[in-house]
Structures are given as structure tokens and as C-alpha cells.
Design a protein around this motif. Structure first.
Motif, PDB file in Angstrom:
ATOM      1  N   PHE A 192       0.819  -1.209   0.000  1.00 54.44           N
ATOM      2  CA  PHE A 192       0.000   0.000   0.000  1.00 54.44           C
ATOM      3  C   PHE A 192       0.854   1.260   0.000  1.00 54.44           C
ATOM      4  N   LEU A 193       1.962   1.235   0.727  1.00 53.73           N
ATOM      5  CA  LEU A 193       2.827   2.410   0.773  1.00 53.73           C
ATOM      6  C   LEU A 193       3.547   2.663  -0.552  1.00 53.73           C
ATOM      7  N   SER A 194       3.678   1.654  -1.384  1.00 53.02           N
ATOM      8  CA  SER A 194       4.383   1.836  -2.652  1.00 53.02           C
ATOM      9  C   SER A 194       3.470   2.302  -3.782  1.00 53.02           C
ATOM     10  N   LEU A 195       2.177   2.404  -3.537  1.00 47.35           N
ATOM     11  CA  LEU A 195       1.259   2.863  -4.580  1.00 47.35           C
ATOM     12  C   LEU A 195       1.592   4.273  -5.086  1.00 47.35           C
ATOM     13  N   PRO A 196       1.889   5.258  -4.221  1.00 46.49           N
ATOM     14  CA  PRO A 196       2.271   6.574  -4.760  1.00 46.49           C
ATOM     15  C   PRO A 196       3.541   6.526  -5.604  1.00 46.49           C
ATOM     16  N   ALA A 197       4.505   5.720  -5.209  1.00 45.66           N
ATOM     17  CA  ALA A 197       5.730   5.601  -6.010  1.00 45.66           C
ATOM     18  C   ALA A 197       5.438   4.978  -7.364  1.00 45.66           C
ATOM     19  N   ALA A 198       4.537   4.015  -7.397  1.00 47.49           N
ATOM     20  CA  ALA A 198       4.169   3.393  -8.669  1.00 47.49           C
ATOM     21  C   ALA A 198       3.433   4.385  -9.571  1.00 47.49           C
ATOM     22  N   MET A 199       2.616   5.240  -8.971  1.00 41.11           N
ATOM     23  CA  MET A 199       1.906   6.233  -9.774  1.00 41.11           C
ATOM     24  C   MET A 199       2.844   7.306 -10.317  1.00 41.11           C
ATOM     25  N   SER A 208       6.084   6.748 -11.051  1.00 40.90           N
ATOM     26  CA  SER A 208       7.211   6.151 -11.776  1.00 40.90           C
ATOM     27  C   SER A 208       7.318   6.555 -13.245  1.00 40.90           C
ATOM     28  N   PRO A 209       6.231   6.885 -13.969  1.00 37.15           N
ATOM     29  CA  PRO A 209       6.421   7.340 -15.355  1.00 37.15           C
ATOM     30  C   PRO A 209       7.213   8.642 -15.470  1.00 37.15           C
ATOM     31  N   MET A 210       7.332   9.381 -14.392  1.00 39.48           N
ATOM     32  CA  MET A 210       8.097  10.632 -14.435  1.00 39.48           C
ATOM     33  C   MET A 210       9.594  10.392 -14.600  1.00 39.48           C
ATOM     34  N   MET A 211      10.031   9.152 -14.443  1.00 40.92           N
ATOM     35  CA  MET A 211      11.446   8.840 -14.695  1.00 40.92           C
ATOM     36  C   MET A 211      11.818   9.065 -16.145  1.00 40.92           C
ATOM     37  N   ALA A 246      10.245  -2.440 -12.068  1.00 34.27           N
ATOM     38  CA  ALA A 246      10.278  -2.992 -10.713  1.00 34.27           C
ATOM     39  C   ALA A 246       9.416  -2.170  -9.764  1.00 34.27           C
ATOM     40  N   VAL A 247       9.478  -0.842  -9.880  1.00 37.08           N
ATOM     41  CA  VAL A 247       8.656   0.022  -9.025  1.00 37.08           C
ATOM     42  C   VAL A 247       7.186  -0.099  -9.406  1.00 37.08           C
ATOM     43  N   LEU A 248       6.906  -0.169 -10.703  1.00 37.17           N
ATOM     44  CA  LEU A 248       5.531  -0.240 -11.172  1.00 37.17           C
ATOM     45  C   LEU A 248       4.850  -1.548 -10.766  1.00 37.17           C
ATOM     46  N   THR A 249       5.569  -2.649 -10.796  1.00 42.66           N
ATOM     47  CA  THR A 249       4.950  -3.939 -10.505  1.00 42.66           C
ATOM     48  C   THR A 249       5.040  -4.356  -9.037  1.00 42.66           C
ATOM     49  N   TYR A 250       5.718  -3.584  -8.195  1.00 38.03           N
ATOM     50  CA  TYR A 250       5.838  -3.992  -6.794  1.00 38.03           C
ATOM     51  C   TYR A 250       4.484  -4.107  -6.077  1.00 38.03           C
ATOM     52  N   PRO A 251       3.578  -3.130  -6.202  1.00 38.13           N
ATOM     53  CA  PRO A 251       2.283  -3.313  -5.520  1.00 38.13           C
ATOM     54  C   PRO A 251       1.521  -4.542  -6.013  1.00 38.13           C
ATOM     55  N   VAL A 252       1.641  -4.845  -7.298  1.00 35.31           N
ATOM     56  CA  VAL A 252       0.968  -6.031  -7.842  1.00 35.31           C
ATOM     57  C   VAL A 252       1.589  -7.297  -7.263  1.00 35.31           C
ATOM     58  N   MET A 253       2.913  -7.356  -7.237  1.00 36.00           N
ATOM     59  CA  MET A 253       3.592  -8.531  -6.679  1.00 36.00           C
ATOM     60  C   MET A 253       3.280  -8.695  -5.196  1.00 36.00           C
ATOM     61  N   GLY A 303      25.970   8.627 -12.801  1.00 35.82           N
ATOM     62  CA  GLY A 303      25.977   9.909 -12.096  1.00 35.82           C
ATOM     63  C   GLY A 303      24.614  10.342 -11.618  1.00 35.82           C
ATOM     64  N   GLY A 304      23.702   9.415 -11.402  1.00 31.89           N
ATOM     65  CA  GLY A 304      22.378   9.732 -10.902  1.00 31.89           C
ATOM     66  C   GLY A 304      21.414  10.216 -11.969  1.00 31.89           C
ATOM     67  N   ARG A 305      21.795  10.172 -13.225  1.00 27.90           N
ATOM     68  CA  ARG A 305      20.933  10.619 -14.322  1.00 27.90           C
ATOM     69  C   ARG A 305      20.204   9.439 -14.937  1.00 27.90           C
ATOM     70  N   PHE A 306      18.911   9.568 -15.129  1.00 24.87           N
ATOM     71  CA  PHE A 306      18.125   8.502 -15.727  1.00 24.87           C
ATOM     72  C   PHE A 306      18.417   8.335 -17.213  1.00 24.87           C
TER      73      PHE A 306
END
Length: 107
Positions: free
Chosen positions: A19-26, A28-31, A49-56, A102-105
Motif C-alpha cells: 500500500f505504501l508503494s502505490l504513490p511511487a508506482a503512480m 514512476s512514469p516521471m522517470m 520494478a517500481v511499477l509492478t511492486y504493488p501487484v507482486m 551519475g544519478g541521471r536517468f
């Protein structure tokens, strides 16, 4: 420690973190706001991995008991702790992006 204790620990751990990872999944497309980030493999691994974590986490919470009844306690335990795979991929992808890009996507 018994299998039932590990099943209970996994239940509460993945129920809460799912439940706590739902905002991160929402978010995640901003990456992919960065140019050329869609062609970066590490960014794609992190995104999925972030998108599918709540499902898993949901699958592990609800299907582990069924797997334990039908295939044995160890199969149920393996299904219950399956979201650890997502957590490991997230940690490895973040570490790779930080260390080698260097932290860049975008790479």
C-alpha cells in the motif's frame, strides 16, 4: 523459526509496503521525463520494478495461502516472499544509476 511465523511476517510486511508503494508506482512514469531515458536499460528495470511492486505484493499476500495448501508450506513461503525480487531489482538499478550514470536517468 516456523514456516507459519515467516508467512505471517511476510503477510504484514508486504501488505503494508504494497500500500505504501502505490504513490511511487503512480509517479514512476516521471522517470522518463529526461531525454533519451526510454532507451536506458537501468531506468527501464527500475521503472518496471517500481511499477509492478504493488501487484507482486498483492499477489504474494493473497495467493501464498492457496499455494501452501495445494503445494506445501515451502511453496507458499516462496510465493509469499516473491516481492523480494522486486526489492532487489530496485536496489540494484538505483545503485547502478547512481554509480555508473551519475544519478541521471538518461545515462
Amino acid at each position: 523459526m516456523s514456516v507459519q511465523l515467516w508467512m505471517t511476517i511476510g503477510y504484514w510486511l508486504f501488505m503494508i509496503t504494497g500500500f505504501l508503494s502505490l504513490p511511487a508506482a503512480m509517479m514512476s512514469p516521471m522517470m522518463f521525463d529526461s531525454p533519451e531515458s526510454t532507451s536506458n536499460t537501468a531506468t527501464n528495470f527500475l521503472f518496471y520494478a517500481v511499477l509492478t511492486y504493488p501487484v507482486m505484493a498483492g499477489i504474494s499476500v493473497f495467493l501464498a495461502d492457496m499455494a501452501a495448501r495445494n503445494f506445501g508450506e515451502m511453496a507458499g513461503l516462496a510465493v509469499r516472499w516473491l516481492p523480494l525480487l522486486n526489492i532487489i531489482i530496485i536496489i540494484l538499478a538505483i545503485t547502478y544509476i547512481e554509480k555508473f550514470q551519475g544519478g541521471r536517468f538518461s545515462g
